[in-house]
Design an enzyme around this catalytic site. Structure first.
Site, PDB file in Angstrom:
ATOM      1  N   ASP A   1      -1.880  -1.670   6.125  1.00 19.73           N
ATOM      2  CA  ASP A   1      -2.219  -1.345   7.505  1.00 19.73           C
ATOM      3  C   ASP A   1      -2.950  -2.475   8.204  1.00 19.73           C
ATOM      4  O   ASP A   1      -3.217  -2.409   9.392  1.00 19.73           O
ATOM      5  CB  ASP A   1      -3.028  -0.046   7.600  1.00 19.73           C
TER       6      ASP A   1
ATOM      7  N   ASP B   1      -7.066  -3.034   4.420  1.00 27.60           N
ATOM      8  CA  ASP B   1      -6.644  -3.972   3.375  1.00 27.60           C
ATOM      9  C   ASP B   1      -6.799  -5.428   3.806  1.00 27.60           C
ATOM     10  O   ASP B   1      -6.122  -6.301   3.285  1.00 27.60           O
ATOM     11  CB  ASP B   1      -5.174  -3.698   3.007  1.00 27.60           C
TER      12      ASP B   1
ATOM     13  N   ASP C   1       0.864  -1.168   0.000  1.00 30.84           N
ATOM     14  CA  ASP C   1       0.000   0.000   0.000  1.00 30.84           C
ATOM     15  C   ASP C   1       0.911   1.231   0.000  1.00 30.84           C
ATOM     16  O   ASP C   1       2.116   1.117   0.237  1.00 30.84           O
ATOM     17  CB  ASP C   1      -0.879  -0.047   1.253  1.00 30.84           C
TER      18      ASP C   1
END
Length: 671
Positions: free
Chosen positions: A565, A569, A373
Site C-alpha cells: 500500500d 510498508d 503484501d
C-alpha cells in the site's frame, strides 16, 4: 544542472523534449528568430496544434525539394545556356538556405555559448563542405533530408505527448457552483473548498469532493482504466475526472484544483521522463564524447592521407571526411531512445499504471522476484466480521461497544469491519487515551481500565494468558483483553480479488518467483497463498520483520519488486528495487513514495507493468544495435571512399526515422 544552451546538441535537445514531459514534452528547440532548426515556423504555441500545421511544417522541405529536383533536371536533361555556374550556385544556395539557415544559426549560437560539438555543427560542416567542392546537389540533399527527419521527430513526440495528455488531463476548465440557491459557472481553479458543485449527467467533475446526493454512478476510466461504472453513495469521495452517468448530483469541494488526486497524477506523469534510465544516461554521456572524436577523425581522414599517398587529392579526401561526418551524427540514438522510454511510460499510463521514470521501466524489466503484501493487494481489503467468541462472565455487547469506540480512531480496514458490524459509536464511552502499537493492535484506557484489541502477539506482549490455539483459526483474528483479562476474539475474513490467481499464473509464465509477506496470522497467509499458488509465504511479521525478510530475499535472488500500500510498508518499499503501490487513488502518500502506482488496485497490472518494461527495453536495444550496426558499416565504406553522401543520408536520417518508428510502436501495443 546543465546550462540551457547545452540543449542545442541533439542529445540535450532530446533532454529538453523529455525532461518536462507532459507540460512541454514536444517543445522543439527554437532559434532566436522564432524558427526551429527543421525550418518551420515556431511561434511558441504548444505542440497540441502541431499536427494541424503539418503542411506548414513540411512546406520548407517541399520548396527545397522542388528547387533541388528542378536544378538536377536542368543540370542533366535540359539543353540551355542560361544555367551558368553563377546562376547554378545561386539556385542551389536558395534551396539550401530554405532548410539550412536555422541549422547553421543554431550551430553558431551553440558555439558562442560553449557547446561546440553539436549535431548542427556536424550538418553545417558537411553541407557547406559539399558546396565548397562543387557537390551542390548532395549538400542540399543532406540538409533537406535532415529537415524532413526533424519534422518527423516533432510529429512522433507530439503524438506521444498528445496520447498521454488525452488519457490523463480529464479536468474540465469550468464548474457549475450553487450560490444562494442559484447556479453560477466559474473557472475550476477558482473554486474554493466547501463550495457546492452542481454536476449534470454526462458532465465531468472538475475537483475532488464529497458526494451530497444520495447516490450516483460514475465512469472512472480516465483515472483507473476501469470501464465498469462505479456507484457512489452520500458521503463518499468522488474525484476530479470522474464522469457522472445517471442523475444530477451535488458535490462539496474538499480539495483545491491544484491539490486534486488527478493533479498529483498529472504531475507524476509530467515529471516521469526526468528520471532517466541508465541506458539513456549512457547514450547521453557517450554522445558528448563521441561527437568531438568524430570531428577530429574527419579532420584526420581529410589531411593525414597527404603524408601517406603520392596521389593525394584534397577534394576527394575532403568529400570522404564530409561523408564520414554526416554518417556519424548520433541523432538516431539520442532521439529514439528517450522516445522509446517515453512511449513505455505512455503505454503504461494508458493502462492505468504510472511509472515515475524511465529508470523504473529498466529496473522492472530485470525483476526476478515479486514480493507482495496480502491485504489490499491480493485481497479486496474489505473485511467482514464472521463470528464473535467471548468467554462467559463478560458482557459481549458492552465489550463490542468499547472495541468499536477504540477502533473508530483507526482507519484500518479491520476497524471499518467492526464498525459496520457493531453500528454507531456509543458516545457515552469515555476513552481516556489510545495508543497504536505497530504490528500488534490498539491499547486504550476506558474509565481507568486497560482495553487491548489486536492480534495474539499483543496479548503476549502484555502477558495476557489465553487458552485459544490461534493457529487453528483460518481467519484474521482480533483478540480482546479487558482489565488484564482475556475476554475473547472476533474473526474477520477478507475475499481474494478476482484477478489475483491470474496474476500469479502470469508472473510464473514470466519466470518470476512470488513471495507473500504479511502481518496477518501465518495460517491466514498460508491459506491465501495456497489458493493462489504463491511460491513462498510468511505471516505474523512486524514491519521490521518484513524488512529483514526482504533483505534476505534480495541477497539470495537478485532484483526484487515489492507490492503494497506504500504507506504502512514504506520501509520495505524503500528497500526494494522497485516499489509498486496498489490503490494509487486511495492515498496521497502512496503516490509520493512508490516508484510505480497501479491506479485501479488490480494485481493483474503487476505482470502487465513488467511486460511493458521488458518491451520498452527490447525496443531501446533494437534501436541501439541497429543504429550502431548501420553506422559502423557505412562509416567504414565512407572512410574508404565507397559510400557517397546519399548513403550517408540514409545512415543518419534514414536510420533515425526507422528508429523513431520502432520506438513509437510501443504506444500501439496491447498488453
Amino acid at each position: 544542472m546543465e546550462d540551457k544552451h547545452k540543449e542545442k546538441s541533439c542529445c540535450a535537445h532530446t533532454e529538453k523534449v523529455y525532461g518536462n514531459a507532459g507540460k512541454e514534452v514536444v517543445e522543439k528547440h527554437s532559434s532566436d528568430d522564432g524558427h526551429d532548426h527543421a525550418g518551420h515556423s515556431h511561434d511558441g504555441h504548444n505542440h497540441d496544434a502541431v499536427e494541424g500545421n503539418v503542411f506548414k511544417m513540411f512546406l520548407p522541405p517541399i520548396l527545397a525539394l522542388i528547387l533541388l529536383i528542378a536544378a538536377i533536371v536542368i543540370d542533366n536533361w535540359v539543353s540551355q545556356s542560361w544555367f551558368t555556374e553563377t546562376v547554378r550556385l545561386a539556385w542551389y544556395l536558395v534551396a539550401y538556405l530554405i532548410v539550412g539557415y536555422a541549422v547553421i544559426k543554431d550551430a553558431v549560437m551553440s558555439i558562442v555559448k560553449g557547446d561546440v560539438f553539436s549535431e548542427f555543427l556536424l550538418m553545417s560542416i558537411a553541407t557547406i563542405g559539399a558546396f565548397s567542392i562543387g557537390e551542390y546537389p548532395e549538400g542540399v540533399a543532406v540538409m533537406l533530408f535532415y529537415g524532413v527527419g526533424e519534422v518527423f521527430q516533432t510529429l512522433a513526440v507530439s503524438r506521444a505527448k498528445r496520447n498521454i495528455k488525452s488519457l490523463m488531463d480529464q479536468r474540465p476548465d469550468e464548474v457549475t457552483v450553487i450560490v444562494d440557491g442559484k447556479t453560477k459557472t466559474i473557472k475550476a481553479q477558482n473554486a474554493a473548498i466547501g463550495e457546492i458543485i452542481q454536476l449534470k449527467p454526462g458532465e465531468k467533475l472538475g475537483l475532488d469532493g464529497e458526494l451530497l446526493t444520495d447516490g450516483a454512478s460514475f465512469n472512472t476510466a480516465a483515472l483507473t482504466g476501469e470501464s465498469k461504472p462505479d456507484t457512489k453513495v452520500k458521503g463518499e469521495t468522488v474525484l476530479a475526472g470522474m464522469i457522472n452517468l445517471n442523475v444530477a448530483a451535488q458535490v462539496k469541494v474538499t480539495a483545491l484544483y491544484t491539490e486534486s488526486k488527478l493533479s498529483r497524477i498529472l504531475e507524476l506523469v509530467q515529471n516521469a521522463a526526468s528520471q532517466k534510465a541508465p541506458t539513456e544516461l549512457f547514450i547521453r554521456k557517450f554522445a558528448k564524447i563521441y561527437t568531438p572524436i568524430v570531428v577530429f577523425l574527419a579532420i584526420g581522414i581529410c589531411l593525414l592521407p597527404y603524408f601517406f599517398t603520392d596521389t593525394y587529392n584534397f577534394n576527394s579526401w575532403l568529400y570522404r571526411a564530409l561523408v564520414f561526418l554526416v554518417i556519424s551524427c548520433p541523432c538516431a540514438l539520442v532521439i529514439s531512445i528517450p522516445l522509446g522510454y517515453f512511449g513505455g511510460i505512455g503505454a503504461a499510463s494508458r493502462n492505468g499504471i504510472l511509472f515515475k521514470g524511465g529508470n523504473f521501466l529498466d529496473v522492472i524489466a530485470s525483476v526476478r522476484n515479486v514480493v507482495m503484501d496480502k491485504t489490499g493487494t491480493m485481497t479486496e481489503g474489505v473485511f467482514k466480521v464472521q463470528e464473535t467468541v467471548f468467554k462467559p462472565g463478560f458482557d459481549k455487547d458492552e465489550i463490542l461497544k468499547m472495541v468499536n469506540a477504540v477502533e473508530s480512531q483507526s482507519s484500518h480496514p479491520v476497524a471499518t469491519a467492526i464498525h459496520e458490524y457493531v453500528g454507531e459509536v456509543d458516545t457515552s464511552i469515555k476513552i481516556e487515551s489510545t495508543e497504536e502499537i505497530a504490528g500488534h493492535g490498539l491499547k486504550a484506557f476506558i474509565e481507568g481500565k486497560e482495553l487491548l484489541a489486536g492480534n495474539f502477539k499483543l496479548m503476549d506482549k502484555f502477558n495476557i494468558s489465553y487458552d485459544i490455539d490461534s493457529s487453528s483459526i483460518v481467519y484474521t483474528t482480533i483478540a480482546v483483553a479487558y482489565d488484564k483479562k482475556f475476554v475473547g476474539y472476533i474473526t474477520i475474513s477478507d475475499s481474494i480479488k478476482e484477478d489475483s490467481k491470474r496474476t500469479i499464473d502470469q508472473l510464473h509464465k514470466l519466470n518470476i518467483k512470488v513471495t507473500m509477506l504479511s502481518g496477518d496470522k501465518s495460517a491466514v497467509v498460508k491459506f491465501v497463498a495456497d489458493q493462489l499458488g504463491i511460491d513462498n509465504s510468511f505471516g505474523d511479521l512486524l514491519p521490521e520483520d518484513k524488512v529483514n525478510k526482504l533483505k534476505e530475499i534480495k541477497s539470495q535472488m537478485g532484483k526484487v519488486a515489492f507490492v503494497g500500500d506504500g504507506v504502512n510498508d514504506a520501509p520495505v518499499v524503500a528497500l526494494s528495487d522497485v516499489g509498486i503501490a496498489m490503490g494509487g487513488l486511495g492515498s496521497d502518500v502512496t503516490i509520493e513514495t512508490a516508484d510505480v502506482v497501479i491506479q485501479d488496485d488490480k494485481p493483474s497490472k503487476i505482470p502487465m507493468a513488467i511486460t511493458i518494461g521488458k518491451q520498452t527495453k527490447k525496443i531501446v536495444w533494437q534501436n541501439i544495435s541497429f543504429a550502431f550496426a548501420v553506422k559502423a558499416v557505412v562509416l567504414i565504406l565512407g572512410a574508404g571512399g565507397l559510400a557517397t553522401m546519399w548513403e550517408a543520408v540514409f545512415a543518419d536520417v534514414g536510420v533515425a526515422l526507422l528508429a523513431i518508428l520502432n520506438a513509437v510502436r510501443i504506444q500501439k501495443m496491447k498488453f
